[in-house]
Design a protein around this motif. Structure first.
Motif, PDB file in Angstrom:
ATOM      1  N   UNK A  33      -5.260   2.051  -8.825  1.00  0.00           N
ATOM      2  CA  UNK A  33      -6.551   2.384  -8.225  1.00  0.00           C
ATOM      3  C   UNK A  33      -7.597   2.454  -9.340  1.00  0.00           C
ATOM      4  N   UNK A  34      -8.633   1.620  -9.220  1.00  0.00           N
ATOM      5  CA  UNK A  34      -9.672   1.574 -10.259  1.00  0.00           C
ATOM      6  C   UNK A  34     -10.839   2.510  -9.929  1.00  0.00           C
ATOM      7  N   UNK A  35     -11.163   2.608  -8.642  1.00  0.00           N
ATOM      8  CA  UNK A  35     -12.255   3.504  -8.208  1.00  0.00           C
ATOM      9  C   UNK A  35     -11.782   4.258  -6.964  1.00  0.00           C
ATOM     10  N   UNK A  36     -12.394   5.418  -6.737  1.00  0.00           N
ATOM     11  CA  UNK A  36     -12.015   6.205  -5.559  1.00  0.00           C
ATOM     12  C   UNK A  36     -13.214   6.975  -5.025  1.00  0.00           C
ATOM     13  N   UNK A  37     -13.114   7.372  -3.774  1.00  0.00           N
ATOM     14  CA  UNK A  37     -14.120   8.216  -3.127  1.00  0.00           C
ATOM     15  C   UNK A  37     -13.414   9.428  -2.544  1.00  0.00           C
ATOM     16  N   UNK A  38     -13.919  10.621  -2.857  1.00  0.00           N
ATOM     17  CA  UNK A  38     -13.354  11.857  -2.308  1.00  0.00           C
ATOM     18  C   UNK A  38     -14.036  12.162  -0.982  1.00  0.00           C
ATOM     19  N   UNK A  39     -13.234  12.396   0.041  1.00  0.00           N
ATOM     20  CA  UNK A  39     -13.770  12.628   1.397  1.00  0.00           C
ATOM     21  C   UNK A  39     -13.682  14.107   1.774  1.00  0.00           C
ATOM     22  N   UNK A  40     -14.714  14.635   2.458  1.00  0.00           N
ATOM     23  CA  UNK A  40     -14.715  16.058   2.819  1.00  0.00           C
ATOM     24  C   UNK A  40     -13.915  16.395   4.074  1.00  0.00           C
ATOM     25  N   UNK A  41     -13.503  15.356   4.831  1.00  0.00           N
ATOM     26  CA  UNK A  41     -12.793  15.605   6.093  1.00  0.00           C
ATOM     27  C   UNK A  41     -11.514  14.778   6.147  1.00  0.00           C
ATOM     28  N   UNK A  42     -10.434  15.403   6.628  1.00  0.00           N
ATOM     29  CA  UNK A  42      -9.144  14.708   6.670  1.00  0.00           C
ATOM     30  C   UNK A  42      -9.102  13.653   7.768  1.00  0.00           C
ATOM     31  N   UNK A  43      -8.208  12.665   7.591  1.00  0.00           N
ATOM     32  CA  UNK A  43      -7.941  11.683   8.643  1.00  0.00           C
ATOM     33  C   UNK A  43      -7.188  12.411   9.751  1.00  0.00           C
ATOM     34  N   UNK A  44      -7.680  12.345  10.979  1.00  0.00           N
ATOM     35  CA  UNK A  44      -7.032  13.105  12.059  1.00  0.00           C
ATOM     36  C   UNK A  44      -6.662  12.218  13.239  1.00  0.00           C
ATOM     37  N   UNK A  45      -5.746  12.729  14.055  1.00  0.00           N
ATOM     38  CA  UNK A  45      -5.335  12.038  15.282  1.00  0.00           C
ATOM     39  C   UNK A  45      -6.513  11.994  16.249  1.00  0.00           C
ATOM     40  N   UNK A  46      -7.255  13.116  16.308  1.00  0.00           N
ATOM     41  CA  UNK A  46      -8.384  13.227  17.227  1.00  0.00           C
ATOM     42  C   UNK A  46      -9.448  12.163  16.952  1.00  0.00           C
ATOM     43  N   UNK A  50       0.792  -1.235   0.000  1.00  0.00           N
ATOM     44  CA  UNK A  50       0.000   0.000   0.000  1.00  0.00           C
ATOM     45  C   UNK A  50       0.822   1.282   0.000  1.00  0.00           C
ATOM     46  N   UNK A  51       1.959   1.271   0.714  1.00  0.00           N
ATOM     47  CA  UNK A  51       2.756   2.502   0.789  1.00  0.00           C
ATOM     48  C   UNK A  51       3.320   2.893  -0.573  1.00  0.00           C
ATOM     49  N   UNK A  52       3.598   1.900  -1.405  1.00  0.00           N
ATOM     50  CA  UNK A  52       4.116   2.190  -2.751  1.00  0.00           C
ATOM     51  C   UNK A  52       3.066   2.939  -3.568  1.00  0.00           C
ATOM     52  N   UNK A  53       1.833   2.436  -3.550  1.00  0.00           N
ATOM     53  CA  UNK A  53       0.748   3.071  -4.316  1.00  0.00           C
ATOM     54  C   UNK A  53       0.432   4.445  -3.738  1.00  0.00           C
ATOM     55  N   UNK A  54       0.320   4.516  -2.409  1.00  0.00           N
ATOM     56  CA  UNK A  54      -0.013   5.787  -1.754  1.00  0.00           C
ATOM     57  C   UNK A  54       1.089   6.821  -1.946  1.00  0.00           C
ATOM     58  N   UNK A  55       2.353   6.354  -1.991  1.00  0.00           N
ATOM     59  CA  UNK A  55       3.480   7.254  -2.228  1.00  0.00           C
ATOM     60  C   UNK A  55       3.415   7.897  -3.595  1.00  0.00           C
ATOM     61  N   UNK A  56       3.044   7.098  -4.609  1.00  0.00           N
ATOM     62  CA  UNK A  56       2.909   7.622  -5.975  1.00  0.00           C
ATOM     63  C   UNK A  56       1.805   8.660  -6.052  1.00  0.00           C
TER      64      UNK A  56
END
Length: 603
Positions: free
Chosen positions: A558-571, A477-483
């Motif tokens: 990645x064949x499909x994706x979903x755009x999210x309105x809120x970031x991933x957070x520590x909280x 996953x890190x390879x794809x996410x890095x690109x």
């Protein structure tokens, strides 16, 4: 090899004697007197605070915790505690009350240092629930303290308002004299992507060995300036700050990471520790500027990059130089590289980089403009660095060669195993976890890797994070996410692939860039959700992903994706304080969105 001479306290005392009137600590946009601290002042303050801690009842190897943003006071509290032979427990300033309480309780901390009013209020609440927590010390003098015993402003403890007796003077001398390499320096709680954090026990031998081995491969010199903008609560910045000070450098502290651009411009550091995300943002911002420039400027930039890469290969001994190439590189430096170097302060010798894989295009860009990025591999359990690239050995995609006194080999499933003085003593009060992490004296890292013929280490992925599709293909996953993460329109991305027949992604857009693009295209919207659903926006991301994934194999894309309105957070518990994805939590939260991407459309 004897490491006694590399004991941290002895190294710092030596620098204080040699560089008395030189600046040791500088606080960027921090008020006097903490904006500039000389070596002599640092020695006096840490002695005074160490005696105060002894008077407050801190015994040898008692635990003192720090929950604060980066600032000179952080290091003052750290070094003073070490002089008192106490053990520092760093806590991320973004930690929740529950996270901080778990660590303080597990470590049995006696003293807690905090910075601002919000952290102080949390400290008071924590103290109500933790009988072991006896004292609270606050860095910010403007915070109003409650009428509780042993609540102090740091500055009060450094004045004669808090007198120490001769017995504390004598006790401090005795403790410094009896300091041993096997004493614990710190308990660093690994954030972990699953389960409760574990306290990694690091001693003076670990840090002594790290400093000794870094001396052999790094060109850091006395008087160099380092900018500390990654959190000191993490092993990477903390170990590096120790190294900077041990070698007579000046450490500059940045409290607000949003001000890093300004801090670099003002302080002009010789070095700073970075993570790939920082470099990706610099890279994508420059690429965006180039695409907005004229055709001539784009051609000049592309030419300069090619010249820079050829010159980089020459510097690594992998290509022969020529008069023409030297002339071209001089011109490229004048037209392009010098401007980019100046934007990064103009004095960078190198930037240590760790935490995740760095995309090859991003690494190549920094190589070409002659701003050396030294990618390395390590973890909390190894006092940070295990392997690293050097100025003369930079291999794109690799994490360099092992440090000279550190053994590295590959075990079952190509798991990276490490042995040497940099390896932790174990996990605090967790003998079973400690035993499970070691195999015949070798630390099992949980990372998979491979070596090239020159001994450079490549990380293939976290063994536990490798995803297997329903077609039997393994995805890192890190390879794809890095690109994908190199895109200026993408802030965060989490891919989904395990047991699925194709790869999908949850994408958090970089809303500032997206908003500017939408205005440029005349797209009107009332809310972020409306913007993300706009057909032109979806199409824009489809085109971006198509371009970004050109080098990936078909099954990785990645064949499909979903755009999210809120970031991933520590909280929200979706990322760790070191910004690693908590995949299980993310998949739970966005279960419906993920299911929708795998629904078969009815004809």
């Amino acid at each position: 090899m004897s490491l006694d001479a590399y004991h941290l306290i002895r190294l710092f005392k030596h620098q204080a004697q040699q560089r008395a009137d030189k600046i040791a600590l500088e606080g960027f946009e921090i008020q006097a007197p903490w904006n500039l601290v000389t070596w002599q002042k640092l020695e006096e303050q840490t002695d005074k605070l160490a005696k105060a801690l002894i008077k407050l009842g801190v015994s040898v190897q008692d635990k003192c915790a720090i929950l604060a943003q980066n600032c000179p006071q952080w290091t003052c509290a750290d070094l003073a505690s070490l002089k008192a032979r106490a053990v520092i427990v760093p806590i991320y300033p973004t930690s929740t009350l529950e996270q901080a309480q778990f660590i303080l309780n597990d470590a049995e901390a006696k003293v807690l240092f905090v910075n601002d009013d919000q952290q102080y209020q949390m400290a008071c609440e924590l103290q109500d629930n933790l009988p072991n927590l006896e004292s609270v010390i606050v860095f910010d003098g403007s915070v109003t303290l409650k009428a509780r015993p042993n609540h102090w402003h740091l500055d009060e403890l450094l004045t004669d308002e808090y007198p120490v007796a001769s017995k504390q003077d004598e006790e401090l001398v005795l403790r410094v004299e009896k300091a041993q390499l096997d004493d614990l320096v710190t308990l660093i709680y690994t954030s972990g992507t699953t389960g409760d954090p574990k306290g990694v026990m690091l001693d003076y031998r670990n840090f002594a060995s790290t400093i000794f081995q870094h001396d052999e491969v790094l060109g850091f010199t006395e008087g160099d300036t380092s900018l500390a903008f990654l959190p000191l609560s993490h092993v990477f910045e903390r170990s590096w700050s120790f190294y900077v000070l041990a070698r007579g450098g000046k450490n500059v502290y940045l409290q607000d990471t949003n001000r890093v651009k300004q801090a670099i411009s003002v302080t002009k550091p010789n070095t700073l520790c970075v993570v790939p995300r920082f470099l990706e943002k610099v890279y994508s911002a420059i690429q965006e500027q180039v695409t907005k420039g004229s055709k001539v400027k784009q051609l000049i930039f592309a030419w300069a990059m090619k010249v820079g890469m050829k010159q980089f290969e020459v510097s690594q001994g992998r290509r022969t130089s020529s008069v023409l190439l030297e002339w071209q590189n001089t011109l490229a430096t004048k037209l392009v590289f010098s401007k980019l170097q100046n934007a990064l302060g103009g004095r960078l010798k190198f930037m240590p980089c760790g935490g995740a894989a760095l995309d090859a295009d991003v690494a190549g860009f920094f190589h070409a403009i002659n701003v050396p990025v030294l990618c390395g591999y390590g973890m909390t359990e190894t006092t940070a660095t295990v392997t690293c690239n050097t100025i003369s050995n930079r291999v794109t995609g690799s994490n360099g060669q092992p440090l000279s006194q550190t053994e590295v080999k590959l075990g079952k499933d190509n798991e990276i195993l490490v042995r040497g003085d940099i390896v932790m003593k174990g996990y605090y009060n967790r003998p079973e976890d400690t035993a499970e992490t070691f195999e015949n004296g070798w630390l099992k890292t949980g990372d998979a890797g491979q070596f090239d013929e020159d001994g450079n280490l490549y990380i293939t992925d976290r063994i536990k994070e490798l995803m297997k599709t329903s077609n039997g293909k393994y995805i890192a996953p890190q390879r794809v996410e890095g690109k994908v993460g190199t895109c200026s329109f993408i802030e965060q991305v989490a891919i989904v692939a395990d047991t699925k027949n194709y790869v999908t992604a949850l994408i958090v857009p970089a809303f500032e860039s997206l908003d500017a693009w939408a205005k440029e295209k005349g797209i009107h919207y009332e809310s972020p959700i409306e913007l993300l659903k706009h057909s032109h926006v979806v199409e824009h991301f489809e085109q971006r992903l198509k371009h970004l994934q050109k080098e990936l194999a078909g099954f990785e894309k990645i064949k499909k994706f979903t755009l999210l309105p809120k970031e991933f957070s520590i909280e929200d518990g979706l990322i760790t304080p070191t910004l690693k994805l908590r995949r299980k939590k993310i998949y739970e939260k966005y279960k419906k969105e993920i299911q929708a991407m795998y629904k078969v459309k009815k004809s």
